[in-house]
Design an enzyme around this catalytic site. Structure first.
Site, mmCIF file in Angstrom:
data_model
loop_
_atom_site.group_PDB
_atom_site.id
_atom_site.type_symbol
_atom_site.label_atom_id
_atom_site.label_comp_id
_atom_site.label_asym_id
_atom_site.label_seq_id
_atom_site.Cartn_x
_atom_site.Cartn_y
_atom_site.Cartn_z
ATOM 1 N N TRP A 253 -7.784 -11.358 5.530
ATOM 2 C CA TRP A 253 -6.774 -12.180 5.872
ATOM 3 C C TRP A 253 -6.056 -12.287 7.040
ATOM 4 C CZ3 TRP A 253 -3.614 -8.989 9.913
ATOM 5 C CH2 TRP A 253 -4.167 -7.766 11.199
ATOM 6 N N ASP A 254 -7.351 -12.549 7.045
ATOM 7 C CA ASP A 254 -8.670 -13.463 8.855
ATOM 8 C C ASP A 254 -7.927 -14.538 8.472
ATOM 9 O OD1 ASP A 254 -9.604 -11.106 9.069
ATOM 10 O OD2 ASP A 254 -11.155 -11.855 9.822
ATOM 11 N N GLU B 95 -7.660 -0.314 11.139
ATOM 12 C CA GLU B 95 -8.306 0.570 10.416
ATOM 13 C C GLU B 95 -8.428 2.386 10.559
ATOM 14 O OE1 GLU B 95 -11.744 -2.130 9.342
ATOM 15 O OE2 GLU B 95 -9.868 -3.455 7.817
ATOM 16 N N LYS C 210 -8.741 0.362 15.830
ATOM 17 C CA LYS C 210 -9.340 0.121 15.887
ATOM 18 C C LYS C 210 -9.023 -0.830 16.150
ATOM 19 C CE LYS C 210 -12.629 -1.601 12.390
ATOM 20 N NZ LYS C 210 -12.457 -2.551 11.345
ATOM 21 N N GLN C 211 -7.716 -1.395 16.386
ATOM 22 C CA GLN C 211 -6.947 -2.958 16.759
ATOM 23 C C GLN C 211 -5.641 -3.327 16.580
ATOM 24 O OE1 GLN C 211 -8.548 -3.636 12.351
ATOM 25 N NE2 GLN C 211 -7.969 -5.167 12.920
#
Lengths: 762, 762
Positions: B358-359, B485, B595-596
């Site tokens: 998806w980056d 994640e 994580k993000q």
């Protein structure tokens, strides 16, 4: 097929591929230490499926289990039960023609499992292609008296003119495991795990000491022969391929017989330091005693077993056969020491790689607790012996305290490769705790609690403290999987939270009980167990959260179970079952569909936790969405149906469970029996139909008789005593056969059980 | 280190293990088609880590990815980007001594990345062990004019007395991929994927046609040389090991120079039918044009690129260097056709195996949409080209309709081995939809929507209909993973439900728009798209459920996020980060730890979905529990901090993001750059500091200048026009550089942007 005494038989007209493979399981021999598949001595044609296996309970090697993506502390190697030396191969040639079920003519053939005397038998009348006719009778036994001993008694009678026989009896030390890369339930790899480190022949006795490739365990096989024909010529030699062969030649006139007896001894380095020496000594002793001695001991052992494990169903010989078969197989599958346990498929095949699961505690141990508490204790002791590994496993999962028993294992190390329906089934630690409490409540064996039980309970209770957390004054358990493997990684699984609560309560109870008796000091100092932690346990148990009832008062399996759509089972084609082989788990997880009893299983274990009416509604709800793709499901449904008064349903589920393997209902018994279900079918009668209940208040029964039956009888043990219960549609009678008298509730009424038969009208 | 023009430089005193590996990434050459790691021509000592790689975007082989337990439709093979022919090896011997950075004396050494002229350079003054002194200057380029071309210009000047040089230039067709079994983010296997099917030398030009082992793709490399020394002796021959070597001998007097030019052409069978023929023709053309021609074209291409992609930061040269490095690397990493895309690490290394995530859609395409819409369209076209595979993938996951784009892939087939943080990230389909809408809103390119965009939107919207279900009149999405994640397999992830809603809304909008224009017929008949389904989409979008606000009005990441304990990040030792390498995922899943950016990321995409105050509270909440262990996190935090008026925070997060690779902040750039973060750092300035917003209402900006800067300038494209924006602490000026005038809101005030500079006081 017939059933006389406890004898299970199959008449065989011609060798069939399917039956041949199935009978390897149904007619296997095992004694809890060794297991030998019921393969044919002479083998099967090359295009037949066969799993030519001999196993030792708890004997294993290590196999790599590569993770597709290897996240932190994922399991990357597993243990696997090993196929060890093949000593069951015996070739027979009749006037130069090889005996083989696929050629010549099978005039008649019958296979027998004799559960009273503890052997299997194959009786064949065979006409060779050239026309020689012989009667062959082969008896096989794994001895309960000498657990290392496997015997083959191979008798040939000439039915036509002179025949020259040659037996060629093999001892093949280096064998491989069975493999099938297409089935996730079987090992995909087929490496050779063992290699010979020492072998030889002396005085006609062959021996082989083997070592495993990675676990570096040793096992030893020693083979000796006897023949009834004094004139027979023997010759034992090592072949080029490493097998050792004993050739025996004998000539028969019409009507004459000759019998070859083959003794195999198996030992291993888990249980003794010098397996070769031990095996040789055992062989010497065995040859000294002779086969008849072991037949006699076998019959005595089983007389005693059936004396304590009796369950007879009146007027339904098929079901009677089925439950007795199941009970017998459980005896054969169950370790008699704490080095092994009960594998999901016992010692009858390599399915599930010989791993031990919660099956032991929730389905098999309850049977032994009632019938042979010593065996139950051995099985629980195995968990105690592996407690340190469970502590390690908890650390791998990030826990600061407690013990997390592995989902599947041989030595106590986690061997589950897919954690959402493996390691995440934390309920196993509650299951183990439950089994220990059940053992205690049935036997009163506080010594065992002091020695092993309390420590396990405290360590597992600690795990719950570390897994759970408080939200609004309720104790929650997030991201675990309940027994239902079609719904994984959920919050507050009802079953899990119930066993966790029980685990916490009983950790406290055991500790306080020991403290009262001034027996807790050692334990509390060993575990650095403080008052503080005790209070934590009390509080977590008290504050344990359970998912909120759904519409219509049904208990949800977990917090979000009712937020998912109901799977349309009716619209699912038959060839899509079991669902796990046809749908991605992520898809299954998104639906209300259950592989097996989960919330319903909790109703069995904790019948007083919620109102009967709620249980009934919930039972009916889950019944509609459960596929019973697991063999652990129908027995639980049966028990709970009984307890909720749904007798017809209870009987239907029971029948399915009882006949699961003996009639190969799921078409997979060829890979091995389903031990958990076997225990479950016993429980379905005793806990279900007879309404047995054992808790802190004592023991009670409230039997009913399924319509189809005229009655049933069984024996159980309670607090060291043994009683016999006979149930008919008119009355229930209970009599003390052994031990002290005790009080029991029958249909809610307290009754003293003595040597004088108590009779209660239904 | 210095930065003059767009030139990034490193002075090297002595070869160091760490830097040597890192510089292979920082000084790699790529043009979106081929990428060549910046390894040293002469190699490194044996104990140095090196990833000697040359890659083609989208060129792959297939690798088995065995599952530890293989459940239904688990992914068991994956695609992997291949290292292809090594043509960068050139050995140099000086009077018989091999040039090598680890021996003799490095008098000086400088490595340069020239982003204006598009090459890398290594300048070395070297004294051999015997004392001969030479100046070596090596220039490398991957051409934007001829994407197949990689060149090395290797110049040697004698600084001491007479030197005899021998260049030994290699063409090694058969190479292996890099491997590291200890790192889950890298491939564990190191097989050789390609083998030569045809090779040879003609007229001093070597060629090799190779085939991959399982994908059966072909790639071709052709190598030719030129030397400035007319007296130099050439000799090209094939070695025993299959490599082709061009030996060139030249003698220099003190002060004299000689230059060897090595041309490598790469072609592949994905893009042309006869890669060998094509490569030979290209080589002929290239040799005809000569190196200077390509240097000139390269400079022109980049002049044009920087003309459209300009971003200058005033008064902060380090940050200016960092963002320009990032923009340049994005250009180098991004496919110029629809056969490839942008790998997580571009063409700079083998980390994440060359997979596209998806980056692309969420971090890189937004950059190109604003600066080079044609490239953006190419990247989106890749998804359209793989739409059928996404339809197949949806079926594998049990869906009856729709398209599920894979979490990681090269050709469009799912390559994720661990589905909870792979395939379960369904948000990727919403991300792709979002990128398409963003492309449309910025370019107005309805043709592309008609050709590709609408079909993708409808198929992804269909997927949401199939994934979700109604509960109490709300549309729920269960058992998916959001971007974070560390929290997988949850219900109603806020981010996911937001993108799903947007996807549904825009599928409807696009379809209705096309219908209005009478352009929808073909599409609706191709997709069998009915009014009924359109209504379903409208309803699901409208009824989309979002998790209920927590205490203090914070938005929970998913339904049960706030039921979990907060991870104590302060008490977590530094060596335990990134957490994914130190804690079992099941443990991480049980905590509030991210994580993000997840919910925060949704605030960037959907700034108007909830009140700013709620966003601010939530931002502050998630900030405390986010580790930023993903490189995709800080840029999102920066943008949202800007939008919520937290300028200092925005700058802190931006700095971290901008310098991620150029300063190797996570100590892992050696394995490749982080393209998503690079796009993110651009967005942090343009969407964040400058407050750019493009939606159905139009385009707007509301810039601020971070304290440390005096200002910044950038260019973007909107509806075919290009504007330049200059921001200082006092004023914002906007001028139309190309195309039609249009209206733009500046600080909320509508302004017409024309060729006459608009100046607005801050």
């Amino acid at each position: 097929m017939s059933f006389m005494g406890k004898t299970f038989q199959k008449n065989i007209k011609a060798l069939s591929k399917k039956d041949s493979f199935l009978y390897e399981t149904l007619f296997h021999n095992a004694n809890g230490y060794i297991g030998v598949r019921g393969t044919l001595e002479e083998g099967v044609p090359a295009d037949y499926n066969t799993m030519r296996g001999t196993y030792i309970n708890g004997f294993y090697d290590i196999v790599d289990m590569k993770q597709a993506e290897n996240l932190c502390n994922f399991i990357e190697k597993k243990e696997t039960m090993l196929n060890i030396a093949d000593t069951q191969t015996v070739y027979l040639s009749v006037n130069g023609e090889s005996f083989n079920m696929a050629q010549g003519t099978i005039v008649k053939c019958k296979r027998t499992l004799d559960m009273d005397r503890g052997f299997t038998k194959r009786d064949v009348v065979w006409k060779s292609p050239k026309g020689d006719k012989v009667e062959i009778s082969i008896k096989r036994m794994t001895s309960f008296e000498e657990l290392s001993l496997f015997t083959i008694e191979y008798k040939v009678t000439a039915l036509s003119g002179n025949v020259s026989l040659m037996f060629s009896s093999k001892h093949i030390p280096e064998v491989s495991n069975y493999s099938d890369p297409t089935d996730p339930r079987l090992a995909a790899e087929s490496p050779k795990f063992i290699s010979v480190v020492d072998d030889g022949i002396s005085d006609g006795i062959s021996y082989a000491l083997c070592e495993t490739s990675r676990s570096k365990l040793k096992c030893c096989s020693v083979v000796g022969h006897e023949i009834t024909d004094k004139k027979a010529r023997f010759c034992t030699a090592k072949d080029e391929d490493g097998a050792m062969t004993c050739d025996v030649m004998s000539d028969l006139k019409k009507g004459e017989s000759v019998t070859l007896i083959k003794y195999s001894i198996f030992t291993d380095s888990l249980r003794c330091d010098e397996p070769l020496t031990a095996a040789k000594e055992k062989m010497k002793k065995v040859l000294g005693n002779g086969l008849d001695y072991y037949y006699k001991k076998q019959a005595e052992y089983l007389e005693n077993f059936w004396g304590g494990s009796m369950l007879e169903i009146h007027n339904d010989p098929k079901m009677n056969e089925a439950v007795n078969f199941n009970m017998y197989e459980l005896l054969c599958s169950s370790a008699k020491d704490s080095f092994g346990n009960i594998a999901a498929k016992g010692l009858s095949g390599e399915g599930y790689e010989g791993h031990y699961f919660w099956d032991s505690e929730m389905f098999v141990i309850p049977y032994f607790v009632l019938t042979d508490p010593y065996l139950a204790k051995m099985l629980i002791s195995y968990r105690y012996r592996t407690l340190d590994k469970a502590r390690e496993n908890a650390k791998l999962l990030g826990h600061k305290r407690g013990a997390l028993f592995p989902w599947r294992t041989i030595t106590g190390v986690e061997c589950s490769g897919y954690f959402p329906s493996g390691t995440a089934q934390y309920h196993i630690v509650g299951d183990i705790a439950y089994a220990i409490v059940n053992y205690y409540l049935t036997t009163g064996d506080l010594d065992f609690i002091k020695e092993c039980g309390a420590e396990i309970l405290i360590e597992t209770a600690r795990l719950w403290l570390d897994v759970g957390n408080y939200v609004n004054d309720t104790f929650r358990i997030n991201d675990v999987s309940g027994p239902d493997e079609y719904t994984c990684m959920v919050n507050n699984n009802y079953y899990t939270n119930r066993v966790a609560k029980y685990n916490l309560i009983w950790a406290v109870k055991f500790f306080e009980k020991l403290e009262e008796l001034n027996m807790a000091k050692e334990l509390s100092s060993k575990l650095k167990f403080s008052k503080n932690e005790l209070d934590e346990m009390k509080e977590a148990a008290e504050m344990m959260y359970f998912p909120k009832f759904g519409k219509d008062g049904v208990i949800p399996q977990d917090d979000s179970f009712f937020d998912k759509p109901v799977w349309n089972l009716k619209a699912t084609p038959k060839d899509k079952f079991p669902l796990l082989l046809n749908y991605h788990p992520l898809h299954l997880y998104r639906y209300q569909v259950c592989k097996q009893a989960d919330t319903v299983m909790a109703f069995f274990l904790f019948p007083d936790a919620v109102e009967k009416n709620t249980q009934k509604k919930s039972f009916e709800y889950y019944e509609k969405i459960t596929t019973h793709d697991s063999s652990l499901s129908k027995c639980a449904f049966s028990i709970v149906a009984s307890k909720l008064g749904m007798q017809d349903k209870a009987y239907k589920y029971f029948g399915n469970s009882a006949e699961f393997d003996i009639r190969d209902l799921h078409d997979n018994t060829s890979y091995g029996i389903h031990t958990a279900n076997m225990g479950g079918s016993f429980m379905a009668v005793v806990y279900g139909f007879a309404g047995l209940s054992i808790n802190e208040k004592g023991i009670s029964i409230a039997p009913f008789v399924p319509d189809k039956w005229s009655g049933y009888s069984f024996k159980i043990r309670f607090m060291g005593s043994r009683i016999r219960i006979d149930v008919t549609k008119e009355e229930v009678s209970v009599v003390l056969e052994e031990g002290e008298a005790f009080a029991m509730k029958i249909y809610g009424k307290k009754t003293k059980i003595t040597k004088k038969k108590t009779v209660v009208k239904v």
